[in-house]
Design an enzyme around this catalytic site. Structure first.
Site, PDB file in Angstrom:
ATOM      1  N   ASP A   1       0.833  -1.200   0.000  1.00  0.00           N
ATOM      2  CA  ASP A   1       0.000   0.000   0.000  1.00  0.00           C
ATOM      3  C   ASP A   1       0.878   1.264   0.000  1.00  0.00           C
ATOM      4  O   ASP A   1       1.638   1.497   0.945  1.00  0.00           O
ATOM      5  CB  ASP A   1      -0.871  -0.072   1.271  1.00  0.00           C
ATOM      6  CG  ASP A   1      -2.003   0.914   1.262  1.00  0.00           C
ATOM      7  OD1 ASP A   1      -2.006   1.799   0.400  1.00  0.00           O
ATOM      8  OD2 ASP A   1      -2.881   0.796   2.134  1.00  0.00           O
TER       9      ASP A   1
ATOM     10  N   GLY B   1      -5.094   3.558  -7.828  1.00  0.00           N
ATOM     11  CA  GLY B   1      -5.321   3.837  -9.254  1.00  0.00           C
ATOM     12  C   GLY B   1      -4.425   4.908  -9.836  1.00  0.00           C
ATOM     13  O   GLY B   1      -4.591   5.302 -10.995  1.00  0.00           O
TER      14      GLY B   1
ATOM     15  N   ASP C   1     -10.572   3.977  -1.159  1.00  0.00           N
ATOM     16  CA  ASP C   1     -11.199   2.972  -0.296  1.00  0.00           C
ATOM     17  C   ASP C   1     -12.718   2.936  -0.461  1.00  0.00           C
ATOM     18  O   ASP C   1     -13.374   3.974  -0.520  1.00  0.00           O
ATOM     19  CB  ASP C   1     -10.877   3.268   1.173  1.00  0.00           C
ATOM     20  CG  ASP C   1      -9.415   2.997   1.488  1.00  0.00           C
ATOM     21  OD1 ASP C   1      -8.626   2.802   0.547  1.00  0.00           O
ATOM     22  OD2 ASP C   1      -9.079   2.976   2.682  1.00  0.00           O
TER      23      ASP C   1
END
Ligand code: GLA
Length: 662
Positions: free
Chosen positions: A413, A455, A476
């Protein structure tokens, strides 16, 4: 129609200005028009992608401000946002000044829309970003009964703080009222599995030479059950009682195995392809992740309970496999919570889990012993999104730890990597994922690599090339219609980038009890919205990661996750992602090619009332007579020429599969 109207309080409590208006030319009765401030309506019914709707404030509670201009009145919301008003044909006009709130600086990208009956677009803004000057809207509403104020996220990444400043409605008569969803009955469509054996696991499995092999033959049907596998290559062995296949394959090659599951009522058979080579994750991952339920409250005990529940609920018999730990297994940089404190790394730089995860190897052993796999989470930056220790400058050591502990999946992440690289160039965006890819390649374990960077830089265009097995395409998700549908229906166009071993990931599932912390609540999606969510994510060939507490699933949630004909759409070996083939306002038809030449087709109704939706064979590239099967009900519907039309509930779907009729 499953909507109820909520009438406002007496108009005297409102921001009301009176103006006399002669409505009907030629009549002698002067009508009294009233102006209603949108922010004085019941804005709790606003659906939005993040945060809570605010009256006369931004979504973060600041003074409304667009392009440096402050406003005292208006609605502060966040894309994707929807507010539906019943104006009963008695409204004269709507006006507002719209834009992205200054609280996000230059970020954010949104499009405002004003829709009339049958969702006709009455007005649409250009794509607005943080700092842009506000855009004024003024629309005549003559004859309009239902008014929808929509905000779509432009890129749907984040910071879409959208202000409807000075939003007001002029009513010629009566008051506006707000539509809210009534509680829908949770109707279970999935038939109970047959007591006879049925094999439900993926038809294809990728493994790298030399890597530990674990595959569970998933099958429903009465126990005891005996499994056999004809043609199993050397190096692999099957446990006949559990259906777990383990071992290692030394050499690359393709193997076709015949799996059988037998109980006292019969035998099921399925052809299974093992592809030993460079590519893993040939079909989207099916599993669970701790974030959408427990978030920072995750513990090893909760993860073990999730694994036990995946088995005891029977989910494992439908192919569900991964038990993934998200953020907060690591030590936190400054938390006061002692269970998040401790040494961050040892003298050699190896990461040390927080006290909630005292025995990582013990945890993965527990999960593997049940025929399941397990995943972990980190960030390429110094800290995770939650502020825990992450992998910056320790990538190789961390990858080694994941391998030694026995993890099979890594969600990586971006988070604080923004401190290292602004992320404004493609090489900059790709670098941290290349570094971890190289580190994982040195580990003798098949670890699925899941990119999470929301993205940025159109990751779908290069995620596969950099070695991602999946990549998040959005910010999210949360358990609201606007968030789920906003994300899901925005995936059109990404289909060309999905294929076996590399899939788009529109984020994790929000059915069941979710909560992002210690207290959970039932998903706020209505039952029909939940059918839409699962159908769409299956059509999109998305990784399916259950986000709820699996120890607390009700029958409805379980029914959503155990429909084998629906899951088969997601797990199809061709690995295609659906695309939108037709759209008529809020009605959409999406189709996905299946390996057997059939098509899986979703007929969606994003509107607020039940409507007929038509799938035209010409839009699907089909001609002649077609056999249609309803996948949720697992029922043949007959043969149809030219098209198939069906009534679809508000925010609902009918998911079908279409084969040429014999
Ligand atoms: C980001 C991700 C989420 C979750 C959290 C953890 O927000 O997008 O899915 O992993 O971080 O902190």
């Amino acid at each position: 129609m499953i909507l109820k109207r909520i009438f406002p309080a007496a108009p005297c409590q409102w921001f009301v200005s009176l103006l006399a208006l002669s409505l009907f030319a030629g009549t002698t009765h002067a009508q009294t028009a009233r102006t209603y401030s949108i922010s004085a309506l019941d804005i709790s019914q606003v659906e939005q992608g993040w945060g809570e709707p605010q009256a006369n404030k931004s979504v973060e509670g600041h003074t409304l401000s667009i392009g440096g201009q402050a406003f005292t009145n208006g609605l502060g919301t966040h894309a994707a946002s929807e507010f539906i008003l019943d104006v009963g044909g008695r409204a004269a006009s709507f006006s507002a000044v719209v834009g992205v709130d200054d609280e996000v600086g230059k970020q954010g990208s949104v499009v405002f829309k004003v829709l009339g009956d049958t969702n006709q677009v009455l007005w649409e803004s250009k794509e607005l970003h943080g700092g842009d000057v506000p855009q004024a809207v003024s629309v005549s509403l003559a004859g309009v009964k239902q008014l929808t104020l929509l905000v779509d996220g432009g890129d749907n990444i984040d910071s879409d703080h959208a202000d409807w400043a000075e939003a007001q409605l002029v009513m010629t008569r009566g008051r506006p009222s707000v539509f809210s969803a009534l509680k829908e009955e949770a109707i279970i469509l999935t038939p109970k599995p047959s007591p006879k054996p049925r094999i439900n696991s993926a038809k294809v499995f990728g493994v790298r030479p030399g890597a530990p092999f674990l595959f569970t033959i998933a099958a429903t049907g009465d126990r005891p059950m005996t499994f056999t596998a004809k043609g199993l290559p050397k190096g692999l062995k099957l446990d006949k009682k559990t259906g777990h296949i383990t071992g290692t394959l030394k050499k690359p090659g393709n193997y076709t195995v015949t799996l059988r599951a037998r109980n006292k009522l019969g035998t099921a058979e399925r052809e299974f392809k093992i592809i030993c080579g460079a590519q893993i994750g040939l079909v989207p991952a099916l599993g669970w992740n701790s974030w959408n339920c427990f978030a920072s409250a995750v513990t090893a005990e909760k993860v073990k309970s999730a694994a036990a529940a995946m088995v005891s609920s029977g989910l494992i018999n439908h192919g569900w496999t991964y038990i993934n730990v998200d953020d907060f297994w690591e030590v936190h940089r400054d938390s006061k919570d002692p269970t998040l404190q401790g040494p961050q790394r040892d003298a050699d730089g190896r990461i040390i889990p927080n006290p909630r995860f005292p025995d990582m190897k013990g945890l993965t052993d527990y999960i593997h012993a049940r025929g399941l796999k397990t995943g972990l989470y980190s960030s390429p930056g110094p800290w995770t999104c939650g502020g825990c220790v992450a992998s910056w400058q320790h990538e190789e050591l961390d990858a080694q730890s994941y391998g030694q502990w026995g993890f099979d999946y890594l969600k990586y992440d971006w988070c604080s990597y923004g401190q290292i690289d602004r992320g404004d160039t493609l090489p900059g965006l790709q670098k941290p994922y290349r570094v971890m890819r190289a580190a994982l390649d040195k580990v003798n374990r098949d670890i699925l690599f899941s990119f999470c960077q929301y993205g940025m830089g159109n990751v779908w265009e290069w995620g596969a090339e950099i070695g991602g097995n999946s990549w998040r395409t959005t910010g999210d998700i949360n358990d609201s219609w606007s968030s789920m549908a906003g994300i899901g229906f925005r995936q059109n166009g990404h289909e060309k980038y999905a294929g076996p071993g590399h899939f788009n990931d529109p984020d994790m599932l929000v059915v069941g009890k979710v909560g992002w912390g210690p207290s959970l609540h039932p998903t706020r999606l209505t039952p029909n919205e939940q059918y839409t969510h699962i159908s769409l994510w299956c059509l999109l060939a998305s990784p399916l990661l259950i986000g709820c507490d699996m120890t607390q699933m009700d029958d409805f949630t379980l029914s959503l996750l155990t429909n084998d004909e629906v899951l088969e759409v997601n797990q199809d070996p061709l690995g295609r992602q659906a695309a939108r083939v037709a759209q008529n306002g809020q009605l959409e038809v999406w189709a996905k090619d299946m390996e057997d030449g059939s098509k899986a087709v979703g007929l969606f109704n994003r509107g607020y009332s039940e409507t007929s939706v038509t799938a035209n064979w010409s839009d699907l590239g089909l001609a002649g007579k077609q056999k249609v099967r309803d996948l949720w009900r697992q029922k043949d519907l007959g043969e149809f020429t030219g098209s198939f039309a069906v009534s679809v509930p508000r925010h609902g779907v009918v998911l079908i599969r279409v084969w040429p009729a014999k």
